[in-house]
Design an enzyme around this catalytic site. Structure first.
Site, mmCIF file in Angstrom:
data_model
loop_
_atom_site.group_PDB
_atom_site.id
_atom_site.type_symbol
_atom_site.label_atom_id
_atom_site.label_comp_id
_atom_site.label_asym_id
_atom_site.label_seq_id
_atom_site.Cartn_x
_atom_site.Cartn_y
_atom_site.Cartn_z
ATOM 1 N N LYS A 208 -59.150 -52.543 4.033
ATOM 2 C CA LYS A 208 -59.117 -52.442 2.574
ATOM 3 C C LYS A 208 -57.888 -53.159 2.017
ATOM 4 O O LYS A 208 -56.894 -53.349 2.722
ATOM 5 C CB LYS A 208 -59.045 -50.966 2.159
ATOM 6 C CG LYS A 208 -60.248 -50.122 2.498
ATOM 7 C CD LYS A 208 -60.002 -48.664 2.090
ATOM 8 C CE LYS A 208 -61.195 -47.783 2.411
ATOM 9 N NZ LYS A 208 -62.343 -48.071 1.523
ATOM 10 N N ARG B 215 -70.891 -43.218 6.643
ATOM 11 C CA ARG B 215 -72.304 -43.011 6.973
ATOM 12 C C ARG B 215 -72.527 -42.945 8.480
ATOM 13 O O ARG B 215 -73.513 -42.359 8.941
ATOM 14 C CB ARG B 215 -73.147 -44.113 6.333
ATOM 15 C CG ARG B 215 -72.854 -45.514 6.799
ATOM 16 C CD ARG B 215 -73.360 -46.578 5.828
ATOM 17 N NE ARG B 215 -72.551 -46.600 4.612
ATOM 18 C CZ ARG B 215 -72.816 -47.374 3.568
ATOM 19 N NH1 ARG B 215 -73.854 -48.184 3.588
ATOM 20 N NH2 ARG B 215 -72.037 -47.346 2.513
#
Length: 508
Positions: free
Chosen positions: A279, A353
């Site tokens: 990120k 996920r």
């Protein structure tokens, strides 16, 4: 690490002088023609004089406004506080949530005062419950890592609710439930607020054990060796880039003669750098909150156990730290999820996920009546619904009741669709499915991915399931508002408790 000072809640009716406090709070609404003083225990003469002075004092009744005045002799308090409840009119009556927010805002802003009396209008036990819940959530602070408390104010310790229902036989359980809900929300906030230097997979698992003490729940922890032995490839794959090994924690509440079985799966990424797909540095510190879903489901189950609801409820905490290193998973790696399905990892920052897939499969193998997963899953949730509204997707039989429970609990949740055209974008050339797909509608694409791991029940049909994306509302980067402080909010705990209470009520 997870201990908070709990506020004491009580109620009185009648003479305020018999229960002196540091501050007496009464409500002011934004009426169509100006500020309106709401029903209160002051004498008619004092109330009339105060009402005539509202405009002169600059009081509008706007939400979060808390104006302090010198206390009146009849009020039994050193300070009189006029708390705004927001807009009220014939077409927009005062709601329980407006009372909850006004009470929470006032108590939050009155930190440093030991005892506060709340004289907001309450004609029903539901309204008393809302005031009590707001107060319990407003009386919170996080100061664990301060070397000194100089300049800091302790949260309110005692809240007295002034209501004509003080003698009602149904009031005691209302106050007890409010205190328990406040405790669960505040414990969730504390976990979210913990720095990643102190909250990591192993310490999170220990915190779950600590919080569970004294409650009728069973806690089971999978360490990295057991995870590998049993094939939890999603949790292991995300966590292998960190020196701090991942965990799976199961917290099980199994009352006798349970009316139903509900499984709650929570994302517990204790810090998310994005992994190899790293990120940007700006805002990365907020990624300590990426475990909010796991904190929510943990404290929801503990609250349900504390309430003694006749519904078997199990929390699955999927915990890992997503770090870049020579051992980290790479884009293009293939992981084998618990149960055997394979996933091509096209982006290591779509890690939530992956851990959730393991948890959803494990939860489904116990054949619950419902699976609900909670996760700070996508930045797309903020784009679609903003900072304060969670998205809920899944089976209509679950999302509808969840929305209804959220509305009653006073939390913002909005149902979103799962368009079938999104599924092909998750196709992989080398595995059963890829972990990223269509960028547009990314919140829904992530939910479509998770749906692939929801198992079938004993009837051969897919287990009813819902996914709640709390990426925005779980962490407040703005100014405090209502009962919400900065950083962790503890959102969705109240919704899930209300949802399970509804199941219990239908089976009674």
């Amino acid at each position: 690490m997870v201990k908070n000072t709990e506020v004491k809640l009580s109620a009185i009716a009648g003479d305020l002088k018999k229960s002196p406090s540091g501050a007496l709070v009464i409500g002011v609404a934004q009426g169509t023609d100006g500020p309106v003083l709401l029903a209160n225990p002051l004498t008619a003469k004092a109330a009339e004089a105060l009402a005539e002075s509202l405009v002169l004092l600059g009081i509008t009744g706007a939400a979060d406004q808390a104006h302090r005045l010198p206390g009146l002799p009849e009020a039994g308090a050193e300070v009189l506080v006029l708390a705004g409840v927001g807009k009220v009119s014939a077409s927009q009556p005062l709601t329980e949530e407006a009372l909850r927010r006004a009470a929470g805002s006032a108590v939050r802003q009155l930190a440093g005062v030991t005892t506060v009396s709340l004289a907001l209008p309450t004609s029903t036990l539901g309204e008393v419950a809302a005031v009590a819940e707001g107060a319990a959530m407003g009386a919170y602070s996080y100061t664990e890592h301060r070397s000194t408390k100089e300049g800091l104010k302790d949260p309110v310790k005692n809240v007295v609710i002034v209501t004509d229902l003080a003698a009602d036989k149904g009031l005691k359980p209302v106050l007890e439930r409010a205190a328990l809900i406040g405790k669960a929300v505040n414990a969730t906030r504390t976990l979210v607020n913990q720095p990643p230097s102190h909250l990591y997979p192993e310490s999170f698992a220990e915190a779950a054990k600590e919080l569970s003490k004294g409650l009728p729940v069973k806690v089971t922890v999978w360490d990295e060796k057991r995870l590998e032995k049993e094939g939890f490839g999603g949790i292991l794959g995300v966590g292998k880039g960190s020196t701090r090994q991942p965990r799976l924690v199961k917290v099980e509440y199994s009352p006798a003669k349970a009316a139903a079985k509900v499984a709650l799966v929570g994302k517990g990424i204790t810090f998310d750098t994005g992994g190899i797909s790293i990120k940007p540095a700006l805002g990365m510190g907020d990624m300590k909150s990426d475990m909010a879903g796991a904190a929510v489901v943990l404290n929801t189950v503990l609250a349900i156990a504390g309430l003694g609801l006749p519904v078997k409820t199990t929390a699955w905490l999927c915990i890992a730290e997503n770090m870049p290193s020579g051992a980290a998973q790479r884009p293009a790696d293939v992981l084998t999820i618990f149960g055997g399905k394979t996933v091509e990892v096209l982006n290591t920052d779509a890690e939530g996920r992956l851990v959730m897939a393991d948890g959803i499969v494990a939860a489904g193998q116990e054949f619950p009546d419902t699976i609900i997963d909670v996760a700070t899953l996508t930045g797309a949730q903020l784009i679609a619904l903003g900072d304060r509204t969670a998205g809920v997707m899944g089976s209509d039989s679950v999302t509808g009741p969840l929305k209804a429970a959220a509305d009653r609990a006073g939390e913002l949740v909005w149902p979103m669709p799962l368009p079938e055209e999104l599924r092909p974008s998750l196709d992989s050339q080398v595995a059963d499915i890829a972990n990223i797909g269509e960028r547009h509608g990314g919140m829904m694409t992530a939910a479509v991915f998770l749906r692939e791991f929801v198992g079938k029940g004993k009837d051969g049909e897919q287990i009813p399931w819902a996914h709640i994306d709390i990426a925005g509302p779980s962490f407040n980067n703005g100014s405090p508002y209502g009962y919400n402080h900065k950083q962790g909010t503890g959102c969705t705990v109240r919704t899930l408790v209300a949802y399970v209470e509804d199941i219990a009520a239908k089976s009674a």
